[in-house]
Design a protein around this motif. Structure first.
Motif, short mmCIF file in Angstrom:
data_model
loop_
_atom_site.label_atom_id
_atom_site.label_comp_id
_atom_site.label_asym_id
_atom_site.label_seq_id
_atom_site.Cartn_x
_atom_site.Cartn_y
_atom_site.Cartn_z
N GLU A 1 0.95 -1.35 0.03
CA GLU A 1 -0.06 0.01 -0.17
C GLU A 1 0.72 1.39 0.08
OE1 GLU A 1 -2.27 -0.19 3.45
OE2 GLU A 1 -3.58 -2.00 2.77
N ASP A 2 0.19 2.46 -0.45
CA ASP A 2 0.85 3.58 -0.56
C ASP A 2 0.93 3.91 1.08
OD1 ASP A 2 1.21 3.78 -3.10
OD2 ASP A 2 -0.72 4.56 -3.51
N VAL A 3 2.16 4.45 1.37
CA VAL A 3 2.20 4.79 2.80
C VAL A 3 2.73 6.45 2.86
CG1 VAL A 3 3.70 4.39 4.92
CG2 VAL A 3 3.32 2.56 3.39
N PRO A 4 1.68 7.09 3.71
CA PRO A 4 1.95 8.45 3.86
C PRO A 4 3.42 8.79 4.47
CG PRO A 4 0.29 7.69 5.42
CD PRO A 4 0.46 6.83 4.42
N LEU A 5 3.66 9.88 4.07
CA LEU A 5 5.02 10.22 4.44
C LEU A 5 5.25 10.49 5.88
CD1 LEU A 5 7.91 11.12 3.13
CD2 LEU A 5 7.02 13.58 3.27
N GLU A 6 4.08 11.03 6.48
CA GLU A 6 3.95 11.22 7.99
C GLU A 6 4.24 9.97 8.68
OE1 GLU A 6 1.60 11.94 5.66
OE2 GLU A 6 2.08 14.16 5.86
N ALA A 7 3.64 8.82 8.14
CA ALA A 7 3.85 7.40 8.86
C ALA A 7 5.45 6.94 8.79
CB ALA A 7 2.92 6.42 8.11
N MET A 8 6.13 7.51 7.69
CA MET A 8 7.38 7.06 7.86
C MET A 8 8.65 7.96 8.53
SD MET A 8 7.33 5.68 3.92
CE MET A 8 7.22 7.46 3.18
N ILE A 9 8.20 9.06 8.82
CA ILE A 9 9.20 10.10 9.31
C ILE A 9 8.85 10.75 10.81
CG2 ILE A 9 10.42 12.32 8.93
CD1 ILE A 9 9.49 12.06 5.92
N ASP A 10 9.90 10.71 11.54
CA ASP A 10 9.67 11.10 12.70
C ASP A 10 9.20 12.82 12.69
OD1 ASP A 10 10.09 8.95 14.08
OD2 ASP A 10 12.37 9.44 14.48
N ARG A 11 8.32 13.14 13.46
CA ARG A 11 7.63 14.46 13.50
C ARG A 11 8.43 15.29 14.34
NH1 ARG A 11 1.17 15.70 13.51
NH2 ARG A 11 1.06 17.84 12.93
N GLU A 12 9.18 16.37 13.74
CA GLU A 12 9.67 17.35 14.32
C GLU A 12 9.84 18.61 13.81
OE1 GLU A 12 13.87 15.71 14.24
OE2 GLU A 12 13.46 14.04 15.37
N PRO A 13 9.86 19.70 14.91
CA PRO A 13 9.62 21.21 14.32
C PRO A 13 10.86 21.53 13.60
CG PRO A 13 10.11 21.18 16.79
CD PRO A 13 10.06 19.48 16.12
N ILE A 14 10.89 22.21 12.38
CA ILE A 14 11.86 22.65 11.58
C ILE A 14 11.39 24.23 11.36
CG2 ILE A 14 12.86 20.63 10.87
CD1 ILE A 14 11.48 21.00 8.20
N THR A 15 12.44 25.16 10.87
CA THR A 15 12.34 26.18 10.38
C THR A 15 13.05 26.19 9.15
OG1 THR A 15 12.34 27.41 12.51
CG2 THR A 15 12.44 28.66 10.66
N VAL A 16 12.13 26.45 7.92
CA VAL A 16 12.32 26.60 6.41
C VAL A 16 12.75 27.88 6.03
CG1 VAL A 16 11.84 26.06 4.17
CG2 VAL A 16 10.96 24.74 6.05
N VAL A 17 14.13 28.03 5.60
CA VAL A 17 14.64 29.30 5.30
C VAL A 17 15.13 28.97 3.72
CG1 VAL A 17 16.37 31.08 5.51
CG2 VAL A 17 15.47 29.75 7.34
N CYS A 18 14.53 29.80 2.82
CA CYS A 18 15.08 30.07 1.25
C CYS A 18 15.50 31.58 1.00
CB CYS A 18 13.94 29.73 0.72
SG CYS A 18 14.20 29.57 -1.27
#
Length: 768
Positions: A526-543
């Motif tokens: 089955e297609d696995v959502p990304l959220e189920a495969m990665i530990d949920r941690e806060p980040i700050t995206v900078v571009c």
């Protein structure tokens, strides 16, 4: 040579025929040669000519499985010079494959030296390796000395070679075969010898057995590298019934506990014909490109056995989920095709079912049995003739000694003598009476020759008794052979007994006789959502303005000063989580999708976003935002055209992104704003503002859109959505938020020109 050319009488006679016929005839000859003498195996012994000639040449060199080794260069040279007039490199490659236990289920060549490995490394040169036959090869050759098969001239007519080998077991299915001919191909997986013999014995007992019944004995292929077959039984049955199909084959793996909640996956068996080195390269590429975010590392700890380590990025990942992704993206799962296209009786190519292949082998074994039995009877008859003569000699020993001692030509004398009368021993040559011609039948040429070749030490009473016992035993054996040749049921019983002996030798008790490939249900990947495969941690995206992107750990102050490259400055900065997907809207109208977990860390300056997605150099970044399922976006071009698009429809699965806003030069994508209200406000480069209802815009998944605002010159600067009852807000030049609630002056139908912006509207013509 020039004299021959100048002589018109020596020139070959010219013929005339249509080009189409000439090419057709010659190509047909080439095609038949490829089919019969190179690419397709024989259904009887399962070998192609090159393999058959290699084994026969090794037999002629007396390279038995219990004897010594010979240089591979000597073997391939003899094969090339005597039987197979092709390149020695091709012959050596074929011989080396027969010695590779990871390529052949039951190796026919016992190699000494470097014969390659499962990583895909090539064998050493033929001058460095040595070889001899294995017991499996000897079983294929057993019976050649007993006229079991026909022989034919070799390519130059100086030697003889077997047309086919006697083959004591069904080698075609045991070791499989593959080849590509002209207009046809074959691909047969290897199977287990014990299972094949059980099926053959059942087919002997029940000649009209169905293909499906044979699957009770042969559940499926048995690959030398093991693995797990996950093909449904119905599909396997259909493949064996028709001779065409495929088998899904997976690696064999287990979870190894590392303590403290940590674990890793250990792959112990990989699919057949997969090179381990290339497999590891492919997995490493998946890790590098972040196609499998939950996989952190791959290591090869293999020695003699396969041991691949798959290290997860987090201990919270489900091993089944990780392996499901590996099956989908790597060769840890593959489909092995079945195409049982073989030469029936060595002549006719045909796609056969499982039963037809086994039937062809059994019929051949019956023929071999008859020929060997007939040959044995001829040997027995010859030996009985000799024994009768020797017994006559023992009964008349004195007369035989007199003939040999005194007669000038003892052989004709022995043949003329009447051995039914009584003899008196001669005391001297004068007393010797030469045999006279008689009507009685004397000794035959063979018997006389045997008597003359008899050694003196054989002239003892014990030898006479042994000759009579041997005669009686041979007479009994001959009677049994006569019964066998006259009774078909006895013939099939003998074939079955021979097969049982082979099973006893090469079955489960043999070091490589046990089944290696197992069976299991595939289960749905089955297609696995990304959220189920990665530990949920806060980040700050900078571009940055130059497009360098990074992710800082944690939610930092958005007003904090950060370091950038010289000449660069911040542009986008927002809080996110590692499970988020980041949408990038390019000025070319395409949306690109990034995984927040795959963004480079914040210790450096980041990486160019253009290296992570296929954003052209001439295209800029219009907006960068977090994907929120169910949300809608307002997209518009600099020409003033736009529409509303559901955010779920713009998520891209590849680096190339997804085209959403269609553009015509020189227009470019200008606006990408989340839809939050019931009205749309747009402002042009002419500083005119227009407000109209949101429901006047269509909702599309891709297109040019409709006209938002009309311009005589210039284009669209900005657009946004808002709730009319709450008013329209913007930042004035002093940085203060100003809200205009009475928008009657600027409200109009979509595609109107609008009115000049109110006092205090920003000089950059932007709402935010």
């Amino acid at each position: 040579m020039s004299d021959l050319i100048d002589d018109p009488n020596m020139m070959p006679e010219a013929t005339s025929e249509p080009l189409r016929r000439a090419i057709g005839d010659r190509y047909l000859t080439y095609a038949l040669s490829t089919i019969m003498h190179r690419a397709l195996p024989d259904a009887r012994d399962g070998l192609k000519p090159v393999h058959r000639r290699i084994l026969y040449a090794m037999r002629e060199l007396r390279l038995a499985s219990t004897g010594g080794f010979r240089k591979s260069a000597k073997i391939s040279g003899d094969v090339m010079g005597n039987y197979h007039p092709h390149g020695d490199a091709a012959i050596y490659d074929a011989m080396a494959r027969l010695a590779q236990d990871f390529a052949v289920r039951y190796p026919l060549v016992d190699g000494q030296g470097n014969f390659g490995n499962i990583d895909g490394d090539n064998p050493a040169a033929s001058r460095y390796t040595e070889a001899r036959m294995t017991p499996f090869a000897e079983a294929l050759l057993d019976g050649l000395a007993e006229d079991a098969v026909d022989y034919r001239d070799n390519y130059d007519g100086t030697l003889r070679e077997p047309v086919v080998l006697p083959a004591a077991f069904p080698n075609l299915l045991a070791n499989g075969s593959s080849g590509i001919a002209v207009g046809m191909a074959t691909n047969i997986p290897p199977h287990n010898i014990a299972e094949l013999i059980d099926a053959c014995i059942h087919l002997i007992k029940t000649p009209d057995a169905r293909d499906d019944t044979l699957l009770n004995y042969i559940p499926g292929p048995d690959f030398p590298t093991g693995g797990v077959i996950v093909e449904p039984p119905e599909s396997i049955a259909q493949a064996y019934r028709t001779g065409r199909g495929a088998f899904r084959l997976r690696c064999k793996w287990e979870v190894e506990d590392m303590g403290r909640g940590q674990w890793q996956i250990v792959v112990t068996e990989i699919p057949y014909q997969v090179q381990k080195s290339k497999l590891i390269e492919r997995i490493a590429e998946l890790i590098q490109t972040r196609k499998i975010p939950v996989l952190a590392d791959v290591r090869d700890e293999s020695t003699d056995d396969v041991r691949l380590i798959l290290e997860p990025r987090s201990k919270n990942v489900d091993p089944e989920v990780l392996m499901g992704l590996m099956y989908r993206n790597s060769d840890l799962e593959l489909r092995f095709s079945l195409n049982m296209n073989v030469l029936v009786d060595g002549v006719t190519p045909r796609v056969c079912s499982l039963k037809e292949v086994l039937r062809a082998f059994l019929d051949f074994r019956q023929e071999v049995l008859l020929r060997r039995s007939q040959h044995r009877m001829e040997k027995i008859d010859h030996r009985l003739e000799v024994l009768e003569g020797l017994i006559v000699a023992f009964l008349n020993l004195d007369r035989v000694i007199d003939i040999i001692r005194y007669d000038e030509e003892p052989k004709p004398a022995l043949m003329r003598e009447d051995w039914g009368r009584t003899f008196t021993r001669a005391t001297s040559e004068a007393d010797y009476v030469p045999p006279a011609p008689t009507d009685e039948e004397g000794l035959s040429d063979v018997q006389a020759e045997a008597i003359l070749n008899m050694r003196l030490r054989s002239l003892r009473r014990l030898e006479e008794m042994e000759l009579k016992r041997e005669r009686d035993a041979l007479m009994e054996e001959r009677a049994g052979l006569e019964d066998l040749l006259d009774d078909v049921s006895l013939q099939w019983a003998a074939v079955a007994d021979q097969l049982r002996e082979v099973k006893k030798t090469f079955g489960k008790d043999h070091p490589i006789g046990a089944r290696r490939t197992q069976f299991a249900e595939a289960g749905k990947i089955e297609d696995v959502p990304l959220e189920a495969m990665i530990d949920r941690e806060p980040i700050t995206v900078v571009c940055s303005q130059m497009g360098w992107i990074r992710a800082l750990t944690g939610h930092i102050d958005l007003g904090r000063e950060l370091k950038f490259k010289d000449g660069d400055a911040p542009r986008f900065m927002f809080h996110a989580e590692t499970t988020d997907r980041i949408l990038v809207f390019g000025s070319n109208g395409r949306f690109y999708t990034l995984s927040a977990a795959n963004l480079p860390g914040g210790r450096g300056m980041g990486e160019p976003l253009r290296l992570m997605v296929d954003l052209p150099n001439e295209a800029g970044i219009v907006d960068l935002l977090i994907h929120k399922p169910g949300r809608k976006l307002l997209v518009a071009s600099s020409a003033g055209d736009g529409f509303v698009v559901p955010e779920d429809e713009i998520v891209a699965q590849t680096r190339s992104g997804k085209q959403v806003l269609n553009l015509r030069e020189p227009a470019r994508a200008q606006v990408c704003r989340p839809v939050t209200g019931d009205h749309v406000a747009c402002v042009g480069e002419n500083r005119k503002v227009l407000v109209f209802a949101l429901d006047e815009l269509p909702e599309l998944t891709r297109g040019k859109g409709v006209r938002l605002q009309k311009y005589k010159d210039g284009g669209l600067s900005d657009a946004t959505t808002f709730t009319l009852s709450e008013g329209l807000s913007w930042l004035d030049p002093a940085g203060r938020t100003r809200t205009e609630t009475d928008l009657t002056e600027w409200r109009a139908k979509r595609a109107s020109s609008g009115r000049m912006a109110p006092r205090g509207f920003p000089r950059d013509n932007r709402f935010t």
